[in-house]
Motif scaffolding. Structure first.
Motif, mmCIF file in Angstrom:
data_model
loop_
_atom_site.group_PDB
_atom_site.id
_atom_site.type_symbol
_atom_site.label_atom_id
_atom_site.label_comp_id
_atom_site.label_asym_id
_atom_site.label_seq_id
_atom_site.Cartn_x
_atom_site.Cartn_y
_atom_site.Cartn_z
ATOM 1 N N LEU A 51 0.831 -1.194 0.000
ATOM 2 C CA LEU A 51 0.000 0.000 0.000
ATOM 3 C C LEU A 51 0.872 1.252 0.000
ATOM 4 N N GLU A 52 1.931 1.240 0.799
ATOM 5 C CA GLU A 52 2.849 2.376 0.842
ATOM 6 C C GLU A 52 3.517 2.580 -0.520
ATOM 7 N N GLN A 53 3.931 1.495 -1.164
ATOM 8 C CA GLN A 53 4.561 1.597 -2.483
ATOM 9 C C GLN A 53 3.596 2.165 -3.514
ATOM 10 N N GLU A 54 2.353 1.715 -3.482
ATOM 11 C CA GLU A 54 1.354 2.214 -4.427
ATOM 12 C C GLU A 54 1.095 3.708 -4.224
ATOM 13 N N ILE A 55 0.952 4.112 -2.974
ATOM 14 C CA ILE A 55 0.700 5.527 -2.682
ATOM 15 C C ILE A 55 1.903 6.370 -3.090
ATOM 16 N N ASP A 56 3.122 5.887 -2.803
ATOM 17 C CA ASP A 56 4.324 6.616 -3.228
ATOM 18 C C ASP A 56 4.364 6.768 -4.742
ATOM 19 N N GLY A 57 4.035 5.700 -5.467
ATOM 20 C CA GLY A 57 4.035 5.764 -6.934
ATOM 21 C C GLY A 57 3.026 6.767 -7.456
ATOM 22 N N VAL A 58 1.840 6.765 -6.880
ATOM 23 C CA VAL A 58 0.806 7.712 -7.307
ATOM 24 C C VAL A 58 1.235 9.139 -7.005
ATOM 25 N N MET A 59 1.823 9.362 -5.855
ATOM 26 C CA MET A 59 2.254 10.714 -5.501
ATOM 27 C C MET A 59 3.395 11.184 -6.403
ATOM 28 N N ARG A 60 4.280 10.258 -6.808
ATOM 29 C CA ARG A 60 5.343 10.640 -7.746
ATOM 30 C C ARG A 60 4.755 11.055 -9.086
ATOM 31 N N ILE A 61 3.760 10.296 -9.563
ATOM 32 C CA ILE A 61 3.096 10.638 -10.833
ATOM 33 C C ILE A 61 2.415 11.985 -10.710
ATOM 34 N N PHE A 62 1.661 12.178 -9.636
ATOM 35 C CA PHE A 62 0.941 13.430 -9.428
ATOM 36 C C PHE A 62 1.912 14.589 -9.307
ATOM 37 N N GLY A 63 3.025 14.402 -8.595
ATOM 38 C CA GLY A 63 4.035 15.454 -8.453
ATOM 39 C C GLY A 63 4.651 15.820 -9.786
ATOM 40 N N GLY A 64 4.885 14.825 -10.644
ATOM 41 C CA GLY A 64 5.447 15.095 -11.967
ATOM 42 C C GLY A 64 4.494 15.902 -12.824
ATOM 43 N N VAL A 65 3.216 15.586 -12.732
ATOM 44 C CA VAL A 65 2.215 16.322 -13.503
ATOM 45 C C VAL A 65 2.152 17.769 -13.016
ATOM 46 N N GLN A 66 2.188 17.945 -11.710
ATOM 47 C CA GLN A 66 2.156 19.300 -11.152
ATOM 48 C C GLN A 66 3.384 20.090 -11.604
ATOM 49 N N GLN A 67 4.537 19.435 -11.629
ATOM 50 C CA GLN A 67 5.764 20.102 -12.056
ATOM 51 C C GLN A 67 5.675 20.503 -13.528
ATOM 52 N N LEU A 68 5.149 19.619 -14.385
ATOM 53 C CA LEU A 68 4.985 19.957 -15.798
ATOM 54 C C LEU A 68 4.029 21.137 -15.971
ATOM 55 N N LYS A 69 2.960 21.154 -15.209
ATOM 56 C CA LYS A 69 2.005 22.254 -15.289
ATOM 57 C C LYS A 69 2.664 23.564 -14.882
ATOM 58 N N ARG A 70 3.459 23.525 -13.812
ATOM 59 C CA ARG A 70 4.147 24.734 -13.345
ATOM 60 C C ARG A 70 5.139 25.228 -14.410
ATOM 61 N N ILE A 71 5.897 24.313 -15.014
ATOM 62 C CA ILE A 71 6.859 24.695 -16.056
ATOM 63 C C ILE A 71 6.133 25.316 -17.235
ATOM 64 N N TYR A 72 5.005 24.715 -17.653
ATOM 65 C CA TYR A 72 4.242 25.262 -18.765
ATOM 66 C C TYR A 72 3.736 26.662 -18.443
ATOM 67 N N ASP A 73 3.210 26.831 -17.236
ATOM 68 C CA ASP A 73 2.692 28.148 -16.853
ATOM 69 C C ASP A 73 3.795 29.199 -16.845
ATOM 70 N N GLU A 74 4.994 28.813 -16.390
ATOM 71 C CA GLU A 74 6.111 29.756 -16.340
ATOM 72 C C GLU A 74 6.614 30.122 -17.736
ATOM 73 N N LYS A 75 6.593 29.182 -18.659
ATOM 74 C CA LYS A 75 7.191 29.392 -19.987
ATOM 75 C C LYS A 75 6.142 29.375 -21.092
ATOM 76 N N LYS A 76 4.922 29.718 -20.755
ATOM 77 C CA LYS A 76 3.808 29.674 -21.707
ATOM 78 C C LYS A 76 4.083 30.513 -22.953
ATOM 79 N N ASN A 77 4.774 31.631 -22.778
ATOM 80 C CA ASN A 77 5.037 32.515 -23.918
ATOM 81 C C ASN A 77 6.023 31.911 -24.920
ATOM 82 N N LEU A 78 6.740 30.853 -24.552
ATOM 83 C CA LEU A 78 7.696 30.223 -25.463
ATOM 84 C C LEU A 78 7.054 29.159 -26.339
ATOM 85 N N PHE A 79 5.810 28.788 -26.022
ATOM 86 C CA PHE A 79 5.125 27.752 -26.789
ATOM 87 C C PHE A 79 4.260 28.373 -27.866
#
Length: 122
Positions: A51-79
């Motif tokens: 259960l701990e491994q599954e939750i850690d995996g989900v949180m890593r996926i969710f954290g990566g998505v949040q990071q991609l969203k933040r990067i896109y928002d910061e550099k939106k003018n370059l796209f």
């Protein structure tokens, strides 16, 4: 728009995954036909670790998505969003490949000529 869909997908994944793991645990701990026996300590530790491994995996996926969203928002003018024209893309890639192959052929001819000259001078 695709980022928000990914974020929703990851955030919606947490409850779904947890419910699947809990259901799995309940099925495994269901009473057997010969009577109810409480799971052994090592079994419960294994479940907790999984259960701990599954939750850690989900949180890593969710954290990566949040990071991609933040990067896109910061550099939106370059796209830049452009319409794809498949025929033009295929033509461009074919031209690039032809150009690359032509350079390779020229390089091989130069190497061949140099090796021929070196062999004849020896």
């Amino acid at each position: 728009m695709a980022i928000s869909a990914q974020t929703c997908g990851a955030s919606c994944l947490v409850p779904a995954l947890c419910s699947q793991v809990i259901l799995f645990l309940l099925v495994l701990s269901a009473p057997a036909t010969d009577g109810y026996s409480f799971p052994q300590q090592y079994t419960m530790q294994y479940w907790a670790r999984r259960l701990e491994q599954e939750i850690d995996g989900v949180m890593r996926i969710f954290g990566g998505v949040q990071q991609l969203k933040r990067i896109y928002d910061e550099k939106k003018n370059l796209f830049e969003v452009r319409e794809n024209v498949p025929d033009k893309i295929v033509e461009k890639v074919a031209g690039d490949i032809e150009s690359l192959l032509a350079k390779k052929v020229r390089a091989l001819k130069v190497i061949s000529i140099k090796s021929t000259l070196a062999a004849s001078s020896s």
